[in-house]
Design a protein around this motif. Structure first.
Motif, mmCIF file in Angstrom:
data_model
loop_
_atom_site.group_PDB
_atom_site.id
_atom_site.type_symbol
_atom_site.label_atom_id
_atom_site.label_comp_id
_atom_site.label_asym_id
_atom_site.label_seq_id
_atom_site.Cartn_x
_atom_site.Cartn_y
_atom_site.Cartn_z
ATOM 1 N N GLU A 3 0.811 -1.201 0.000
ATOM 2 C CA GLU A 3 0.000 0.000 0.000
ATOM 3 C C GLU A 3 0.850 1.259 0.000
ATOM 4 O OE1 GLU A 3 -3.388 0.236 2.459
ATOM 5 O OE2 GLU A 3 -3.642 -1.915 2.589
ATOM 6 N N TYR A 11 -6.496 2.351 -3.252
ATOM 7 C CA TYR A 11 -7.816 2.065 -3.820
ATOM 8 C C TYR A 11 -7.976 2.733 -5.180
ATOM 9 C CZ TYR A 11 -9.404 6.679 -2.145
ATOM 10 O OH TYR A 11 -9.552 8.026 -1.920
ATOM 11 N N VAL A 45 -3.423 -5.640 0.129
ATOM 12 C CA VAL A 45 -4.073 -4.538 0.847
ATOM 13 C C VAL A 45 -5.210 -5.111 1.689
ATOM 14 C CG1 VAL A 45 -3.520 -2.829 -0.919
ATOM 15 C CG2 VAL A 45 -5.680 -4.077 -1.060
ATOM 16 N N THR A 49 -9.840 -1.518 1.539
ATOM 17 C CA THR A 49 -9.283 -0.807 0.385
ATOM 18 C C THR A 49 -9.844 -1.365 -0.921
ATOM 19 O OG1 THR A 49 -7.250 -0.295 1.592
ATOM 20 C CG2 THR A 49 -7.145 -0.197 -0.804
ATOM 21 N N THR A 272 -5.256 4.882 2.488
ATOM 22 C CA THR A 272 -4.614 3.760 3.165
ATOM 23 C C THR A 272 -3.828 4.187 4.396
ATOM 24 O OG1 THR A 272 -2.786 3.985 1.587
ATOM 25 C CG2 THR A 272 -4.472 2.347 1.095
ATOM 26 N N GLU A 276 -4.557 2.619 8.157
ATOM 27 C CA GLU A 276 -3.527 1.990 8.985
ATOM 28 C C GLU A 276 -3.382 2.710 10.321
ATOM 29 O OE1 GLU A 276 -1.349 -0.968 10.042
ATOM 30 O OE2 GLU A 276 -2.249 -0.868 8.033
#
Length: 391
Positions: A3, A11, A45, A49, A272, A276
């Motif tokens: 990612e 995405y 991912v 996502t 992303t 996270e």
């Protein structure tokens, strides 16, 4: 591929690559495209996502998502990914005969967890009433909402249905509509101090019922998970329902167990890095509060974050920690994960919103606030409390 390999959100990268495969007919009309799980494994991912990428493809009408079956390339020959949809673009709406009624719909976003049912209900009501529905998305950005209102008014719509963008202050353009007595209905929430008709779920009662369900399973140390309330009545009402349930059972509300600063699931904050960050926040919170036996997620995407965080700790749902949320996509033929959730009556909400704005357009009065009951749907994510849980 990870990612963090590109400055562009993953995405969007997945969206771009699958879109390119569709346009170059690597995936031909009617063919199935990779699932959320398959894309997540291919691109390394999270499923949150890959889910966002598929929702973007569906929003562009490149694919049709069929619960329990998968996602399929739309039929380019018809120009319509789903023959049942009666939603026009502004360009198409300009061709509508001047005698036809046109209602503008301004919505933050929609997906298989929430929003699509609203649109289906409005579309069916518009079909029954022989009027047209014009859709604009704002992605939760107030500036987009302002522009959408202005453009739809310029287009000449006869009424507006607005799902307000999340924010501390309501849009000044909405206030102008109220002052002008323009036919307007708000969906999902009401705005304080604004005398506009609204339709939503009874969020307070739904949250109270969900919390009592956890109490009945023996849970008393429940973590409430939400984005910042920022004067959003839907969030505030769910918080109030959660608190009232504690009061009725004589259980002390411990706000130290709450996490109310999750932002990665908001439309304007979805990327992303934020996902996270929120996952790390939840993992650390669970480690710091080992007494927690249940998580109340205010929405489905937060429930997905919560489940991922629990599993990162090597714990199991629901054996170690139970999760309950609002809304969850339907699961068929073993597809997806069935959370215990409060299911909102989206299609009825959408139908009433369309009918009410048409009534206002015809000079009829409608209730200032309509609230529909939500239904508790047991799933796989809740179970009796276990007191010997160790982190």
């Amino acid at each position: 591929m990870t990612e963090s390999t590109s400055s562009k959100p993953m995405y969007e990268k997945i969206f771009d690559e699958v879109k390119e495969s569709i346009l170059t007919e690597v995936y031909k009309p009617g063919e199935r495209v990779p699932s959320e799980k398959e894309l997540a494994e291919t691109y390394k991912v999270s499923r949150i996502t890959s889910k966002k990428a598929l929702e973007m493809l569906a929003a562009e009408r490149l694919i049709v998502r069929k619960p329990g079956r998968g996602s399929f390339v739309a039929d380019a020959s018809t120009g319509q990914p789903d023959p049942g949809m009666n939603i026009t673009t502004p360009a198409a709406a300009m061709k509508i005969h001047s005698g036809d009624k046109t209602v503008g719909l301004i919505i933050t976003d929609f997906g298989n967890s929430y929003g699509t049912g609203l649109i289906y209900g409005m579309e069916q009501a518009s079909r029954d009433s022989d009027c047209f529905l014009v859709l604009r998305r704002t992605f939760g950005i107030p500036e987009n909402e302002e522009q959408a209102i202005q453009k739809l008014l310029k287009l000449g719509v006869d009424g507006l249905i607005i799902f307000p963008a999340q924010g501390e202050y309501f849009n000044a353009e909405i206030l102008k509509l109220v002052i002008r007595r323009f036919p307007l209905v708000l969906v999902d929430r009401h705005l304080k101090g604004v005398a506009a008709a609204s339709i939503s779920s009874n969020n307070l009662e739904a949250a109270l019922d969900a919390t009592e369900y956890l109490f009945d399973l023996g849970h008393s140390h429940i973590s409430f998970l939400s984005p910042p309330p920022v004067d959003t009545t839907a969030v505030e009402d769910r918080i109030e329902g959660f608190i009232q349930a504690h009061a009725q059972r004589g259980v002390v509300v411990d706000k130290e167990l709450w996490v109310s600063d999750l932002t990665s699931t908001l439309p304007k904050s979805f990327n992303t890095d934020n996902i996270e960050r929120d996952l790390s926040r939840l993992v650390t919170h669970l480690q710091s509060h080992p007494s927690i036996t249940a998580l109340f997620a205010i929405e489905y995407n937060i429930a997905l974050l919560a489940k991922t965080a629990v599993e990162r700790l090597g714990l199991r749902v629901p054996e170690d920690i139970s999760i309950i949320c609002f809304d969850s996509p339907p699961t068929h033929l073993g597809s997806g994960y069935a959370f215990t959730h409060m299911r909102q009556n989206e299609e009825e909400m959408g139908r009433i919103a369309l009918e009410n704005v048409l009534s206002i357009m015809n000079g009829q009065s409608v209730p200032n606030k309509v609230m529909l009951e939500a239904e508790l749907v047991p799933g796989n994510s809740t179970g009796p409390v276990r007191h010997n849980k160790l982190l």
